[in-house]
Design an enzyme around this catalytic site. Structure first.
Site, PDB file in Angstrom:
ATOM      1  N   GLY A   1       0.847  -1.168   0.000  1.00  0.00           N
ATOM      2  CA  GLY A   1       0.000   0.000   0.000  1.00  0.00           C
ATOM      3  C   GLY A   1       0.894   1.233   0.000  1.00  0.00           C
ATOM      4  O   GLY A   1       1.896   1.281   0.715  1.00  0.00           O
ATOM      5  N   CYS A   2       0.557   2.234  -0.808  1.00  0.00           N
ATOM      6  CA  CYS A   2       1.457   3.376  -0.982  1.00  0.00           C
ATOM      7  C   CYS A   2       1.675   4.143   0.318  1.00  0.00           C
ATOM      8  O   CYS A   2       2.806   4.518   0.651  1.00  0.00           O
ATOM      9  CB  CYS A   2       0.945   4.290  -2.081  1.00  0.00           C
ATOM     10  SG  CYS A   2      -0.767   4.837  -1.884  1.00  0.00           S
ATOM     11  N   ASN A   3       0.605   4.376   1.065  1.00  0.00           N
ATOM     12  CA  ASN A   3       0.761   5.063   2.347  1.00  0.00           C
ATOM     13  C   ASN A   3       1.576   4.221   3.314  1.00  0.00           C
ATOM     14  O   ASN A   3       2.434   4.722   4.047  1.00  0.00           O
ATOM     15  CB  ASN A   3      -0.609   5.347   2.968  1.00  0.00           C
ATOM     16  CG  ASN A   3      -1.469   6.257   2.125  1.00  0.00           C
ATOM     17  OD1 ASN A   3      -1.028   7.305   1.672  1.00  0.00           O
ATOM     18  ND2 ASN A   3      -2.715   5.865   1.906  1.00  0.00           N
TER      19      ASN A   3
END
Length: 348
Positions: A150-152
């Site tokens: 997940g990017c975050n």
């Protein structure tokens, strides 16, 4: 040696970014692109910026269309890839950019996602430090099933892991606030993502410990050596199409000063091609990493508060998703980790 590639869900933002990066990869030959509602349309009609791929045509996302390739990248909504991957040949390298195979804990999956739990794959953040001194890339060598992050989550993990592994920060009072671009939410039409809703405004969401990336962050910090971690995580939508600027703070461990903090982060990332610690007093902007597979990190110590502040910038679609997926695939296949990836952003 070259490898044939299929991309499922290639009409979305993450899928489009995969196509953009794959188009320049010297060893990956893109042969099949799939979509759902856009099946039958050309790549150029959906992604007009991808001129070199404009004449390719999206086909339906089926196991039959994906099997027979050396590599399959999946850019599908959570819950959509688990059942599909069970029907793919065991010998194919599958890299899932969705959430279905990121979490080790079935309990966490049930609490934050719900639906059938498909189990964890090798996690695609190569630079992530582990408590035993190794890095996640060691677990990607030869892998045939990889879960892109997940990017975050990966942004916060990369921000904190050096301090956790070195024992210079505490893991039980971490606060992270992220300014994020709406492309991270995908391309599907949503009222809260309309230009009239976000232009000229900053909009917090998933406030109060409800964001789905929280258990993924804690999982990564646990691998880095945190026996117990608590993270207060608040994302804020801001009017930029892509990018993440994560401002994360943590308490200093007793006796640690600014020199000890900088030494831990610089030692962790000194040899990393895609994660760079900026000089003292310098902090990144999202504009500095636009289109690049690069994470830039700035550090400061608030002595009065006894906390370190880590400011990290990534492009959520590049280093945050598609770039991490391709970087991990390179490692799995024994290619140079940097193959087909760029550290240079686009400015102004």
């Amino acid at each position: 040696m070259s490898f044939t590639v299929a991309v499922a869900g290639a009409s979305g933002y993450a899928g489009g970014e995969l196509l953009r990066l794959l188009a320049a990869h010297p060893e990956f030959i893109l042969t099949t692109v799939t979509a759902h509602s856009n099946a039958g349309q050309s790549v150029g009609s959906v992604h007009p910026h991808l001129r070199s791929l404009a004449d390719m045509v999206f086909v339906e996302t089926t196991p039959e269309n994906l099997n027979g390739h050396d590599i399959v990248f999946l850019a599908l909504p959570h819950g959509a890839s688990g059942a599909l991957t069970a029907q793919l040949d065991e010998g194919v390298l599958v890299v899932d950019c969705g959430a279905d195979h990121r979490l080790e804990s079935e309990e966490d999956w049930a609490a934050f996602y719900g639906g059938e739990f498909y189990g964890a794959w090798s996690y695609g953040v190569p630079e992530l430090l582990h408590a035993d001194g190794t890095r996640q890339r060691d677990r990607l060598i030869g892998a045939t099933r990889i879960a892109a992050p997940g990017c975050n989550a990966s942004t916060v993990e990369l921000s904190l892991a050096p301090g956790i592994a070195a024992g210079v920060i505490e893991a039980t009072d971490i606060v992270s606030v992220l300014a994020v671009g709406p492309s991270g939410a995908g391309r599907a039409l949503k009222t809260n993502l309309l230009a009239s809703e976000i232009l000229g405004s900053a909009n917090p969401y998933a406030v109060g410990g409800t964001h789905r990336h929280i258990p993924e962050i804690i999982q990564g910090l646990r691998w880095a050596g945190a026996t117990e971690a608590t993270v207060s995580f608040t994302p804020v939508l801001v009017p930029m199409s892509r990018g993440i600027l994560a401002t994360t703070t943590a308490r200093l461990a007793p006796g640690v000063d600014a020199d000890g903090i900088r030494a831990a982060w610089e030692a962790a990332y000194a040899e990393e091609p895609f994660v760079h610690v900026l000089p003292a007093g310098s902090f990144p902007r999202t504009a500095d990493v636009l289109g690049a597979n690069t994470a830039l990190i700035g550090l400061a110590v608030d002595e009065a508060a006894g906390r370190v502040i880590i400011v990290t910038a990534v492009d959520n679609l590049a280093k945050g998703t598609a770039g991490a997926a391709i970087q991990s695939a390179n490692i799995a296949l024994g290619l140079a980790e940097t193959c087909g990836l760029n550290i240079n952003g686009v400015a102004p």
